[in-house]
Design a protein around this motif. Structure first.
Motif: not given
Lengths: 110, 111
Positions: B78-86
């Motif tokens: 995940l290059e730049s994790a975001s909350t929707n990748q939880t």
């Protein structure tokens, strides 16, 4: 596009039978069935290949109707250990990948 | 017995961090897969690999990349994790188009 599973959930008493259906809008090469217990990884149950075969293992069997692009999983004389979420995964010819349905939650109660 | 292992069972990361999820299988399988599992959505394929250095996009590849430098190892990035990748991330492997063997999963929380 994900295959459609029905029902979404079912509650059985021990010894009762259940059928879980999986339907796709695309031509299929095979259908896989997996069971996932709570907090665990999915576990393979069986594969059905193009040809309309029916397979079985113990009291769990399945069929694949390639003309209708449908598969059904049959659980007979259910046991408590059958509880879990059942997923069908469909495979198109020439593809290594599976597309899974959203799952059917099966609960077997005493 | 086929064994598929994942580097972490639980992971908590901050938004914007680079995240690596590792998967290793011990059965010399050609195919390896990364799925994410969310309640009510089932298993959705992110990427899969059918050989070393080969990869193909699955149904939801946006925001993810993968690496397969050795046959037994498949990494999800995940290059730049975001909350929707939880989500719960599951790795699997298979021999050709036969049954898939799944790892125990990594529950990733991005805050």
């Amino acid at each position: 596009q994900q295959p459609v599973q029905s029902p979404q959930a079912v509650i059985l008493r021990e010894g009762e039978d259940a059928v879980i259906n999986c339907s796709s809008s695309k031509a299929l090469y095979s259908v896989h069935w997996y069971r996932q217990k709570h907090g665990e990884a999915p576990v393979f149950l069986m594969i059905l290949l193009k040809g309309g075969e029916q397979k079985g293992h113990d009291k769990i069997s399945a069929s694949f109707n390639e003309k209708k692009q449908q598969s059904s999983l049959y659980l007979t004389a259910s046991q408590l250990s059958y509880s879990g979420t059942y997923f069908c995964g469909t495979e198109r010819a020439g593809s290594y990948q599976l597309t899974f349905g959203k799952g059917t939650k099966l609960s077997v109660i005493p | 017995d086929v064994k598929v292992t994942q580097s972490s069972r639980y992971l908590v990361k901050r938004t914007g961090e680079k995240v690596f999820l590792e998967c290793v299988q011990d059965m010399d399988h050609e195919n390896m897969f990364w799925y994410r599992q969310d309640p009510g959505l089932g298993l959705r394929l992110i990427y899969f690999s059918y050989d070393v250095k080969m990869k193909e996009k699955g149904d939801i590849p946006e925001g993810y990349s993968v690496s397969r430098e050795k046959k037994e190892r498949f990494s999800l990035i995940l290059e730049s994790a975001s909350t929707n990748q939880t989500s719960m991330y599951l790795c699997a492997s298979s021999f050709l188009t036969r049954e898939q063997y799944f790892g125990p999963g990594t529950r990733l929380t991005v805050t």
